[in-house]
Design a protein around this motif. Structure first.
Motif, PDB file in Angstrom:
ATOM      1  N   CYS A  91       0.722  -1.281   0.029  1.00 43.04           N
ATOM      2  CA  CYS A  91       0.019  -0.109  -0.025  1.00 43.04           C
ATOM      3  C   CYS A  91       0.972   1.068  -0.118  1.00 43.04           C
ATOM      4  N   GLU A  92       1.990   1.160   0.890  1.00 47.48           N
ATOM      5  CA  GLU A  92       2.941   2.481   0.900  1.00 47.48           C
ATOM      6  C   GLU A  92       3.493   2.560  -0.576  1.00 47.48           C
ATOM      7  N   LYS A  93       3.927   1.725  -1.115  1.00 45.79           N
ATOM      8  CA  LYS A  93       4.541   1.808  -2.687  1.00 45.79           C
ATOM      9  C   LYS A  93       3.516   2.234  -3.546  1.00 45.79           C
ATOM     10  N   PHE A  94       2.187   1.505  -3.457  1.00 40.24           N
ATOM     11  CA  PHE A  94       1.325   1.710  -4.577  1.00 40.24           C
ATOM     12  C   PHE A  94       0.598   3.069  -4.530  1.00 40.24           C
ATOM     13  N   VAL A  95       0.479   3.571  -3.226  1.00 45.92           N
ATOM     14  CA  VAL A  95       0.047   4.981  -3.167  1.00 45.92           C
ATOM     15  C   VAL A  95       1.204   6.261  -3.286  1.00 45.92           C
ATOM     16  N   GLU A  96       2.398   5.763  -3.071  1.00 41.06           N
ATOM     17  CA  GLU A  96       3.344   6.607  -3.398  1.00 41.06           C
ATOM     18  C   GLU A  96       3.552   6.749  -4.917  1.00 41.06           C
ATOM     19  N   LEU A  97       3.402   5.514  -5.772  1.00 40.14           N
ATOM     20  CA  LEU A  97       3.436   5.676  -7.182  1.00 40.14           C
ATOM     21  C   LEU A  97       2.417   6.699  -7.777  1.00 40.14           C
ATOM     22  N   ALA A  98       1.061   6.045  -7.234  1.00 39.95           N
ATOM     23  CA  ALA A  98      -0.100   6.682  -7.719  1.00 39.95           C
ATOM     24  C   ALA A  98      -0.011   8.423  -7.661  1.00 39.95           C
ATOM     25  N   LYS A  99       0.759   8.925  -6.666  1.00 41.53           N
ATOM     26  CA  LYS A  99       0.766  10.208  -6.477  1.00 41.53           C
ATOM     27  C   LYS A  99       1.654  10.984  -7.346  1.00 41.53           C
ATOM     28  N   THR A 100       2.306  10.124  -8.218  1.00 40.35           N
ATOM     29  CA  THR A 100       3.262  10.615  -9.027  1.00 40.35           C
ATOM     30  C   THR A 100       2.578  10.693 -10.571  1.00 40.35           C
ATOM     31  N   ILE A 101       1.595   9.956 -10.764  1.00 44.20           N
ATOM     32  CA  ILE A 101       0.804  10.005 -11.931  1.00 44.20           C
ATOM     33  C   ILE A 101       0.496  11.207 -12.664  1.00 44.20           C
ATOM     34  N   LYS A 102       0.802  11.780 -13.882  1.00 44.60           N
ATOM     35  CA  LYS A 102       0.481  12.942 -14.410  1.00 44.60           C
ATOM     36  C   LYS A 102      -1.133  12.805 -14.850  1.00 44.60           C
ATOM     37  N   VAL A 103      -1.846  13.635 -14.326  1.00 47.22           N
ATOM     38  CA  VAL A 103      -3.396  13.705 -14.431  1.00 47.22           C
ATOM     39  C   VAL A 103      -3.732  15.085 -15.168  1.00 47.22           C
ATOM     40  N   GLY A 104      -4.637  14.785 -16.365  1.00 44.82           N
ATOM     41  CA  GLY A 104      -5.243  16.233 -16.764  1.00 44.82           C
ATOM     42  C   GLY A 104      -5.378  16.184 -18.252  1.00 44.82           C
ATOM     43  N   ASP A 105      -4.702  16.776 -19.236  1.00 46.42           N
ATOM     44  CA  ASP A 105      -4.822  17.119 -20.542  1.00 46.42           C
ATOM     45  C   ASP A 105      -4.221  15.853 -21.180  1.00 46.42           C
ATOM     46  N   PRO A 106      -5.065  15.288 -22.030  1.00 48.95           N
ATOM     47  CA  PRO A 106      -4.711  13.899 -22.605  1.00 48.95           C
ATOM     48  C   PRO A 106      -4.001  14.187 -23.825  1.00 48.95           C
ATOM     49  N   GLU A 107      -3.630  15.423 -24.210  1.00 47.58           N
ATOM     50  CA  GLU A 107      -2.863  15.930 -25.529  1.00 47.58           C
ATOM     51  C   GLU A 107      -1.348  16.028 -25.139  1.00 47.58           C
ATOM     52  N   LYS A 108      -1.229  16.183 -23.717  1.00 46.90           N
ATOM     53  CA  LYS A 108      -0.005  16.302 -23.038  1.00 46.90           C
ATOM     54  C   LYS A 108       0.544  14.634 -23.198  1.00 46.90           C
ATOM     55  N   LYS A 109       1.818  14.628 -23.829  1.00 46.84           N
ATOM     56  CA  LYS A 109       2.427  13.277 -24.021  1.00 46.84           C
ATOM     57  C   LYS A 109       2.715  12.318 -22.816  1.00 46.84           C
ATOM     58  N   ASP A 110       2.685  12.991 -21.689  1.00 45.31           N
ATOM     59  CA  ASP A 110       3.083  12.175 -20.277  1.00 45.31           C
ATOM     60  C   ASP A 110       2.026  11.933 -19.561  1.00 45.31           C
ATOM     61  N   THR A 111       0.753  12.382 -19.969  1.00 47.36           N
ATOM     62  CA  THR A 111      -0.467  12.114 -19.294  1.00 47.36           C
ATOM     63  C   THR A 111      -0.795  10.772 -19.265  1.00 47.36           C
ATOM     64  N   LEU A 112      -1.226  10.036 -18.025  1.00 45.10           N
ATOM     65  CA  LEU A 112      -1.616   8.702 -18.037  1.00 45.10           C
ATOM     66  C   LEU A 112      -3.069   8.626 -17.600  1.00 45.10           C
ATOM     67  N   VAL A 113      -3.565   9.792 -16.686  1.00 44.19           N
ATOM     68  CA  VAL A 113      -5.004   9.659 -16.560  1.00 44.19           C
ATOM     69  C   VAL A 113      -5.520  11.004 -17.048  1.00 44.19           C
ATOM     70  N   GLY A 114      -6.532  10.873 -17.806  1.00 45.84           N
ATOM     71  CA  GLY A 114      -7.158  11.944 -18.605  1.00 45.84           C
ATOM     72  C   GLY A 114      -8.620  11.805 -18.155  1.00 45.84           C
ATOM     73  N   PRO A 115      -9.608  12.602 -18.960  1.00 43.04           N
ATOM     74  CA  PRO A 115     -10.768  12.715 -18.443  1.00 43.04           C
ATOM     75  C   PRO A 115     -11.740  11.231 -18.575  1.00 43.04           C
ATOM     76  N   LEU A 116     -12.585  11.229 -17.849  1.00 47.31           N
ATOM     77  CA  LEU A 116     -13.762  10.295 -17.866  1.00 47.31           C
ATOM     78  C   LEU A 116     -14.770  10.594 -19.179  1.00 47.31           C
ATOM     79  N   ILE A 117     -15.415   9.942 -19.678  1.00 43.46           N
ATOM     80  CA  ILE A 117     -16.159  10.155 -20.846  1.00 43.46           C
ATOM     81  C   ILE A 117     -17.203  11.097 -20.458  1.00 43.46           C
ATOM     82  N   SER A 118     -17.783  11.200 -19.361  1.00 40.06           N
ATOM     83  CA  SER A 118     -18.769  12.226 -19.143  1.00 40.06           C
ATOM     84  C   SER A 118     -18.660  12.753 -17.661  1.00 40.06           C
TER      85      SER A 118
END
Length: 484
Positions: A304-331
């Protein structure tokens, strides 16, 4: 090379035109929330016209020399290669796909078309021995006829193409109905590709109707011999019921409640990285996404410590940016549903390990710790929400993994191969990935689920079998001696 135009029209009987429906279908960019495309919806008459045309033109397509059909399929793959950047851009803008995910989806789509190029040569006739003296048996592989394909919004291009390409290559005609959320990336762009490749008039059709106007007409229609559906279990079971009443073939790829199991001898770093990718790619909007993480208690805290730590580093937001992993939901309705189910799980006793921020249609990674009975573990989240569940040992891990009506995909982390295969073979799921994560799809392997996750298999010769049938023709070469 010009980009494709008029992607907001219906493709019926070789022509591009507005539908005859009274309503419109709007495709919305999930990130900017701007209108991407507006269709005049297809009507009941449009559906009937498409199916009638498909039936009329299918025999000539089936009779075409296999080398010609192979050439058309090869050209389709070449077109997709040339237009790769264009196809990626469509996926990013219409479906909210990140560039990472869109690139993967286009590659998969090209791969399934390449696989299908071999299918025209597999429509063979075999000669078989007979138990009757003087008889020769011929077994002829034939196309089903007309195939109706219904695609989803999450991997719209690939999950439509994996039915469309094998169906066309084996000599069927196709009527495709994409999701109303992704009618371009899952529909009209496929029509343009095969039109450019040289598929004859009336063999390929693409329709975008309003469900409120057509009801069950697409799969109730008497002409299609097969309905291929990818989507929710609720809708899939309804389609299966109607198809059964009308004696239609179906291939149904439905929902999943996929488990990611971490045993006590696992490499925790690798397991955590796999879990992050398997849950949060495309914001978790994948039928194979990790929905539950089942961890043996002795390594629970470390994981859990490692999983949460890694999840916090994920790039979230604009899907047009190359390093984004989590973009928008469909609606935004998807965001509202997730928030409601998270609240319910917390009321049931779930512990929040990481709470994702919501911004428009974007939601950051959200990690809960709880039990298999909690709402977020029982339901397929289809979003960036995951529940971590502690267990005592292998036996309990397997019991929890199997404690769901779904059975699509799963992942298992352990350094003991014998232990892994023993566990995997008792797991009631169509696919298990050892020391990996659950989101895997390859055109050259059997893909499909067990239990309520669907019927049939995609990939390799399995797709060939799904979209064809056999006819037995016997020839009594020598006069038969009848007993009367």
């Amino acid at each position: 090379m010009e980009t494709y135009r008029n992607l907001d029209l219906q493709f019926i009987d070789g022509g591009w035109r507005n539908g005859k429906g009274s309503k419109q279908v709007e495709s919305i960019n999930p990130y900017t929330q701007e209108t991407y495309a507006t269709f005049q919806a297809a009507s009941l008459d449009d559906i009937d016209e498409a199916y009638q045309s498909a039936k009329e033109h299918q025999p000539a397509w089936s009779d075409m020399n296999p080398f010609e059909r192979n050439g058309i399929m090869r050209k389709a793959a070449e077109i997709m290669e040339r237009r790769k950047d264009e196809l990626i851009d469509i996926l990013v803008k219409e479906s909210g796909s990140t560039i990472i995910k869109a690139e993967q989806e286009v590659e998969l789509s090209i791969s399934i078309v390449r696989l299908a190029t071999n299918f025209p040569f597999a429509m063979e006739t075999t000669v078989n021995q007979s138990m009757v003296p003087g008889k020769t048996n011929y077994l002829i592989r034939k196309p089903l006829g007309v195939v109706g394909v219904i695609g989803p919004f999450n991997y719209p291009m690939y999950l439509a193409m994996r039915s469309v390409a094998p169906a066309l290559a084996t000599g069927n005609s196709v009527v495709l109905k994409p999701s109303s959320s992704t009618p371009v990336s899952g529909g009209t762009v496929l029509g343009k590709i095969f039109e450019e490749a040289g598929v004859p008039k009336g063999v390929m059709h693409v329709l975008t109707p309003k469900t409120s106007e057509i009801g069950d007409a697409f799969y109730e229609h008497p002409i299609p011999k097969m309905i291929s559906f990818t989507g929710s279990t609720e809708v899939g079971t309804h389609i299966g019921e109607i198809a059964g009443k009308n004696v239609k073939n179906t291939i149904l790829e439905l929902g999943g409640n996929n488990a990611f199991v971490v045993l006590d001898d696992a490499d925790i770093e690798k397991a955590a990285r796999g879990a992050v990718f398997g849950r949060f790619l495309h914001s978790g909007q994948i039928c194979m996404s990790v929905n539950r993480i089942i961890v043996e208690e002795s390594v629970m805290e470390e994981f859990c410590e490692k999983f949460v730590e890694l999840a916090k580093t994920i790039k979230v937001g604009d899907p047009e940016k190359k390093d984004t992993l989590v973009g928008p939901l469909i609606s935004h309705s998807a965001i509202e549903r997730l928030q409601k189910e998270i609240k319910q799980a917390k009321e049931e006793g779930a512990e929040m390990l990481l709470e994702g921020k919501v911004d428009g249609n974007v939601m950051g990674p959200t990690i809960l710790k709880g039990t298999n009975d909690m709402t977020t573990a029982k339901n397929e989240m289809f979003g960036p929400v995951v529940t971590v569940i502690p267990v005592k040992d292998d036996e309990e891990a397997l019991k929890v993994a199997n404690d769901t009506e779904a059975g699509l995909s799963g992942a298992l982390h352990t350094t003991d191969k014998e232990r892994a295969f023993k566990f995997a073979q008792k797991w009631e799921t169509g696919m298990v990935h050892i020391n990996d994560q659950s989101v895997n799809d390859e055109p050259y392997i059997a893909f499909g689920g067990e239990k309520m996750s669907g019927l049939g298999r995609f990939g390799r010769e399995h797709s060939l079998d799904e979209f064809t049938t056999y006819q037995w023709i016997s020839d009594q070469v020598k006069p038969r001696d009848y007993p009367f």
